[in-house]
Design a protein around this motif. Structure first.
Motif, mmCIF file in Angstrom:
data_model
loop_
_atom_site.group_PDB
_atom_site.id
_atom_site.type_symbol
_atom_site.label_atom_id
_atom_site.label_comp_id
_atom_site.label_asym_id
_atom_site.label_seq_id
_atom_site.Cartn_x
_atom_site.Cartn_y
_atom_site.Cartn_z
ATOM 1 N N ARG A 1 -13.689 -47.812 -58.720
ATOM 2 C CA ARG A 1 -12.878 -47.414 -59.605
ATOM 3 C C ARG A 1 -11.593 -46.744 -58.653
ATOM 4 O O ARG A 1 -12.181 -45.533 -57.666
ATOM 5 C CB ARG A 1 -12.642 -47.211 -61.211
ATOM 6 N N ASP A 2 -10.729 -45.857 -59.257
ATOM 7 C CA ASP A 2 -10.400 -44.901 -58.800
ATOM 8 C C ASP A 2 -11.031 -43.270 -58.607
ATOM 9 O O ASP A 2 -11.251 -42.993 -59.430
ATOM 10 C CB ASP A 2 -8.904 -44.361 -58.856
ATOM 11 N N PHE A 3 -11.525 -42.693 -57.370
ATOM 12 C CA PHE A 3 -12.337 -41.739 -57.363
ATOM 13 C C PHE A 3 -12.071 -41.147 -57.917
ATOM 14 O O PHE A 3 -12.770 -40.659 -59.031
ATOM 15 C CB PHE A 3 -12.304 -41.244 -55.561
ATOM 16 N N LYS A 4 -10.637 -40.320 -58.093
ATOM 17 C CA LYS A 4 -10.305 -38.842 -58.732
ATOM 18 C C LYS A 4 -10.170 -39.443 -60.313
ATOM 19 O O LYS A 4 -10.484 -38.305 -60.791
ATOM 20 C CB LYS A 4 -8.734 -39.066 -58.017
ATOM 21 N N GLN A 5 -9.561 -40.569 -60.626
ATOM 22 C CA GLN A 5 -9.059 -41.821 -61.790
ATOM 23 C C GLN A 5 -10.637 -41.174 -62.654
ATOM 24 O O GLN A 5 -10.902 -40.897 -63.942
ATOM 25 C CB GLN A 5 -9.324 -42.353 -61.867
ATOM 26 N N VAL A 6 -11.815 -41.680 -61.622
ATOM 27 C CA VAL A 6 -14.088 -41.804 -62.134
ATOM 28 C C VAL A 6 -13.681 -39.935 -62.592
ATOM 29 O O VAL A 6 -14.278 -39.978 -63.790
ATOM 30 C CB VAL A 6 -14.375 -42.144 -61.349
ATOM 31 N N VAL A 7 -13.709 -39.169 -61.980
ATOM 32 C CA VAL A 7 -14.220 -37.754 -61.419
ATOM 33 C C VAL A 7 -13.465 -37.023 -62.783
ATOM 34 O O VAL A 7 -14.405 -36.968 -63.814
ATOM 35 C CB VAL A 7 -14.086 -36.934 -60.389
ATOM 36 N N GLN A 8 -12.426 -37.309 -62.923
ATOM 37 C CA GLN A 8 -10.995 -36.823 -64.012
ATOM 38 C C GLN A 8 -11.475 -37.272 -65.390
ATOM 39 O O GLN A 8 -12.405 -36.333 -66.657
ATOM 40 C CB GLN A 8 -9.598 -36.615 -63.618
#
Length: 214
Positions: free
Chosen positions: A37-44
């Protein structure tokens, strides 16, 4: 002692948060890649599930690249922590970010000297890797004891995240040695609450109860 989950699997985090055992989360590029998955999406998303610190690692190896990435990542959520490598450039970025009030986690620490440098640079957290030290025949837990002594001696606000945790012994010894935090893979966590004698005891209680009801 605080427990961080060393994972980027959102469902795993949700399940263990319900047990009241998650004080934070550590991620790295390898863990993020596993999720596809997208890095930013997962972290958020993780930052909305966990109220404590969530470490997100920069990819750049030069200080200017690290700082550019860090400034972006720091806007993703109020509880995000910038994870930086233990290098000269990493120390530069750690110091610069600490002066801006941005929390950092300096990773891949294998010696007292490295931990001391990171703490001096202003790291919020340092992550010594006990399992990888054990792999080369060094006592990883001795590093935790020594780092805790250094931090206590000089009143650094830096917290030790015991990383590369491989087994229940690592967790227990880290707690005894004074590690502030252990970051634990979700797959290992059940071994901390399980014990064969507990299972046998439950089976016996249930068996005795069922005999009473017969």
């Amino acid at each position: 002692m605080k427990f961080f989950l060393d994972t980027a699997n959102v469902e795993e985090i949700k399940r263990i948060v319900k047990l009241g055992l998650v004080d934070g989360v550590t991620t790295n590029p390898s863990l993020i890649a596993k999720e596809g998955r997208d890095f930013k999406q997962v972290v958020q998303e993780i930052c909305t599930i966990v109220s404590g610190p969530v470490s997100a690692e920069v990819i750049g190896t030069k200080a200017e690249d690290m700082l550019r990435e860090a400034e972006d990542i720091a806007t993703w959520a109020p509880n995000v922590v910038i994870k930086l490598p233990m290098t000269e450039d990493g120390l530069y970025a750690t110091h610069a970010l600490s002066q801006r009030g941005i929390k950092t986690n300096v990773t891949l620490i294998f010696s007292v000297a490295q931990g001391l440098m990171a703490a001096k640079a202003g790291a919020t957290f340092i992550s010594p890797f006990v399992g990888r030290l054990d792999d080369i025949g060094t006592d990883g837990m001795e590093l935790i004891r020594e780092l805790r002594t250094v931090i206590t001696n000089y009143n650094f606000p830096t917290e030790i995240i015991v990383a590369s945790v491989r087994n229940i012994g690592h967790v227990e010894q880290a707690a005894i040695a004074g590690g502030h935090i252990a970051t634990i893979p979700g797959s290992l966590l059940p071994s901390l609450w399980k014990h064969p004698l507990t299972d046998i005891g439950i089976e016996k209680f249930l068996s005795d109860w069922n005999k009473m009801q017969a």
